[in-house]
Design a protein around this motif. Structure first.
Motif, short mmCIF file in Angstrom:
data_model
loop_
_atom_site.label_atom_id
_atom_site.label_comp_id
_atom_site.label_asym_id
_atom_site.label_seq_id
_atom_site.Cartn_x
_atom_site.Cartn_y
_atom_site.Cartn_z
N GLN A 109 1.05 -1.01 -0.22
CA GLN A 109 -0.29 0.03 0.37
C GLN A 109 1.05 1.49 -0.13
O GLN A 109 0.11 2.23 0.15
N GLY A 110 2.09 1.10 0.57
CA GLY A 110 3.12 2.08 0.22
C GLY A 110 4.28 1.83 0.05
O GLY A 110 4.66 0.22 0.61
N PHE A 111 5.37 2.51 -0.69
CA PHE A 111 6.33 2.43 -0.81
C PHE A 111 8.20 3.24 -0.35
O PHE A 111 6.96 4.33 0.27
N LEU A 112 8.56 3.03 0.00
CA LEU A 112 9.86 3.73 0.65
C LEU A 112 11.40 3.45 -0.68
O LEU A 112 11.28 2.02 -0.91
N ALA A 113 11.21 4.54 -1.08
CA ALA A 113 11.84 3.86 -2.79
C ALA A 113 13.13 3.95 -1.83
O ALA A 113 13.71 5.10 -0.55
N ALA A 114 14.15 3.92 -2.78
CA ALA A 114 15.44 3.59 -2.62
C ALA A 114 16.00 4.58 -2.50
O ALA A 114 16.41 4.96 -3.81
N GLY A 115 16.89 5.21 -1.30
CA GLY A 115 17.70 6.03 -0.96
C GLY A 115 18.34 6.14 -1.86
O GLY A 115 19.01 7.54 -2.82
N HIS A 116 19.67 5.29 -2.62
CA HIS A 116 21.25 5.33 -3.20
C HIS A 116 20.27 4.76 -4.59
O HIS A 116 20.78 6.51 -5.64
#
Lengths: 353, 363
Positions: B187-194
């Motif tokens: 339902q939600g994403f933590l996108a990849a910082g690098h």
């Protein structure tokens, strides 16, 4: 499988069961090394001394004299690095293995495997370094051997040393002796040697202001043993770092070891190198540190005695021994959670991104 | 250590968690895309601290894990040639191909070297003019600029003994694939910082809009990750679905434009197989045709190698966030980091390796 309708479905490679060849991970000091020893070396040579699985074998020479005997081969590259060289390493490595049994190291032997073309001046420097380290430790090198191999068959110079020492009377120091309630003491910051050597190789494109910690620890051990008769385990956490060493002790003694992350000293430069490369300092090699597992009541005075010595100035209490879960090392993190600290599996590899 | 200690601060962790507990009222499933984040979550035990309403599932963002088997088999075929030095990032060497891994062929005599950057492989090529030096160029958008740059360097140096075996994958197509699956729970994403440090996050608003999921650019330290979860939860609770940035010290909306330009000059979009998942259209990058002379597949004529995978582990389900590692019957038994059945157990970023290393006690 209906769960992955849009995809090919879960797939995975054929397993590699047992490798037919030695790989570098077998020399890492971690799980593969452990498996090689217990699976391939221990069965044919099996005897009670070897089976104890300590850094040195302990035998009764006479009814009143017990000896600790150990051997160690040194293949470090580069041969010289900040804080030390292969010669100092060859002496201290064996001195420390003997000392960790609660013994005063007395004599060493040295075997040299020299590659054709090695500069004699360089060999002389290494030998001088061995002489100085032996003098510092108070041991004599009493026998030796030299072999020369063709160019390309060795990395300049390999050294094997063996050592013998006499146990202090009335001791039973062994990886099997850790008891619930005991205190874990570490003699100083971790990871200096591994990062110093890695940086000296120049392959990873970074420089670190770190000196190897190579040191003979026998005088520190003697001081500790004069202070307390409640020292149950002594180990020097070399390859595989304190994580692998503590796992060995937890298994040998069938206890659990709980570390407090915030108490484990790591120098900023070592921490920075580890952050960059994706390494955990718990797995980085040391050559001048020891872990002591000590009865709780004596921990304070042992710590105080250690801090009064040259190589124990930065000693700290880093954890305690408990019953459960037997054979496991746990770490209480800085933010209050708990995780497993496992043995090193294979070689330490820099991360991708 | 600056930029690290303050983001591991126990007080900040606690206050962020308090705010999160005050925010959530209902269960939410959030996926962290990146394997580096999965490891940080396990290493710090962050999931133990989260309110029970928040469930984290682990995404496909482990470059080693998703590199397809046949690419590894191609690398092995190239590595066993006597005139070749093959180089790659350390993790990649341990991943099993159909029959062996690069460490094993190294033990059997192949010249296999770990490098930290493809530019080191260029140096090896310069020092060894009579050898063919191949860089096994894997990874997400993060490693693409350096890999592409190595090709440009080889070209400008006139190196005719350097080539790359490219297996690049991209995050947004994988998000599309996960979100369009009928089995999707995310339902939600933590996108990849690098990844976003290179690419920015201009690619994400359309995805957030299309699938109605918040997407939050997130870093890798405990406070960063909790901040990303908090900002995602705030949107979910408010019924919003926007792309946002919880990692502003490293990421801008536009990203690193010069790095993107290098990628675009050397690489172009192509279909890509993801190990354990399957073919995702337009989900990777390949060398542009004008750089064919640097394409190792072409140079060593290994394009034809096809590999069959056996259905022995559930890494595909794990990489899609449909299963957790400890739900696999082989986990910690037949499958361990020393004898991995799947790539997810091998890599420093693989979810199974993270569970094994930090958590198997509780499995």
């Amino acid at each position: 499988m209906s769960e992955s309708i849009l995809f090919d479905g879960p797939v995975c490679p054929v397993p590699i069961r047992d490798r037919g060849q030695v790989i570098m991970g077998h020399g890492s000091g971690g799980k593969l090394s452990h498996d090689l020893i217990t699976g391939l070396f221990l069965p044919p040579f099996d005897n009670p001394v070897l089976r104890a699985g300590n850094d040195a074998g302990v035998v009764d020479a006479t009814p009143n004299t017990r000896l600790a005997i150990s051997t160690d081969s040194h293949v470090v590259w580069p041969l010289f690095f900040p804080g030390g060289d292969i010669g100092r390493l060859a002496v201290c490595g064996t001195v420390n293995d003997v000392a960790m049994m609660g013994a005063m190291p007395l004599y060493l032997t040295a075997g040299f495997i020299l590659e054709e073309g090695l500069e004699l001046g360089l060999l002389e420097q290494v030998v001088t370094s061995m002489r100085l380290a032996a003098a510092e430790a108070g041991v004599q090198i009493i026998a030796g051997d030299t072999k020369v191999v063709e160019r390309g068959k060795a990395d300049g110079l390999y050294i094997n040393t063996a050592g013998v020492g006499q146990l202090f009377a009335g001791l039973n120091i062994s990886g099997h002796q850790a008891k619930p309630g005991d205190t874990v003491i570490l003699s100083g910051p971790i990871g200096d040697h591994g990062i110093a050597v890695l940086a000296a190789r120049g392959e990873l494109g970074f420089e670190a202001d770190v000196l190897s910690d190579i040191a003979p620890l026998n005088h520190l051990v003697a001081t500790m043993l004069e202070t307390s008769n409640q020292i149950h385990v002594l180990r020097d956490p070399t390859r595989g770092g304190i994580a692998s060493t503590l796992n060995e002790i937890a298994r040998q003694s069938q206890v659990s070891i709980l570390l407090e992350e915030t108490t484990i000293p790591v120098r900023p430069a070592v921490q920075a190198a580890c952050e960059m490369l994706g390494f955990d300092p718990l797995y980085i090699a040391n050559e001048g540190k020891l872990l002591a597992i000590v009865g709780r009541d004596d921990a304070g005075k042992v710590l105080e005695a250690m801090r009064a010595t040259r190589y124990g100035e930065e000693a700290v209490i880093v954890g305690q021994v408990q019953d459960e879960p037997a054979g496991r090392v746990l770490l209480k993190t800085a933010i209050g959670t708990t995780r497993i600290v496992d043995m090193l599996a294979g070689e330490l590899l820099p991360r991708i991104c | 250590m600056k930029y690290v200690d303050e983001f591991r601060d126990a007080g900040l962790v606690k206050s962020t968690l308090d705010e999160l507990r005050g925010t959530v009222t209902r269960p939410w499933v959030i996926m962290e895309i990146c394997g580096g984040q999965t490891h940080a979550i396990m290493r710090y035990g962050l999931d133990q601290l989260l309110p029970p309403e928040i469930e984290l599932v682990h995404g496909p963002g482990c470059p080693v894990c998703v590199t397809p088997l046949e690419l590894i088999d191609k690398a092995l075929a190239i590595a066993t040639r006597p005139d070749v030095i093959i180089t790659s990032y350390g993790d990649m060497l341990r991943v099993p191909g159909s029959e062996q891994d690069l460490f094993s062929v190294k033990a059997a005599g192949a010249d296999v070297r770990v490098v930290y950057s493809p530019l080191d492989a260029i140096k090896i090529a310069q020092k060894n003019p009579h050898k063919q030096v191949v860089f096994f160029a894997i990874g997400f958008e993060t490693t693409a600029p350096a890999n592409a740059m190595s090709v440009l360097q080889a070209q400008s140096l006139g190196l005719d003994n350097y080539s790359v075996l490219v297996s690049h994958v991209c995050v947004p197509p994988a998000m599309h694939a996960i979100l369009s699956s009928p089995a999707n729970r995310v339902q939600g994403f933590l996108a990849a910082g690098h990844v976003c440090a290179v690419m920015g996050y201009w690619e994400y608003p359309p995805i957030a809009e299309e699938y109605q999921v918040p997407i939050m650019v997130t870093g890798f330290e405990p406070v960063d990750i909790l901040k990303g979860i908090l900002m995602t939860a705030q949107q979910l609770e408010a019924g919003k679905a926007e792309a946002g940035n919880a990692y502003p010290r490293a990421v801008t909306f536009e990203g690193n434009r010069p790095a993107q330009a290098v990628i675009n000059r050397v690489l172009e979009s192509c279909d890509r197989k993801w190990r354990g998942i399957g073919l995702i259209p337009q989900s990777g990058w390949c060398l542009r045709p004008e750089f064919i002379e640097f394409n190792a597949e072409h140079r060593f004529q290994v394009e034809g190698i096809q590999s069959e995978e056996s259905p022995l582990c559930i890494s595909g389900l794990i990489l899609q966030g449909l299963k957790k590692p400890d739900e696999c019957p082989a986990f910690g038994r037949e499958c361990t980091p020393e004898r991995p059945l799947g790539a997810t157990m091998v890599s420093n970023e693989g979810a199974c390796a993270a569970y094994y290393r930090y958590r198997r006690e509780y499995a």
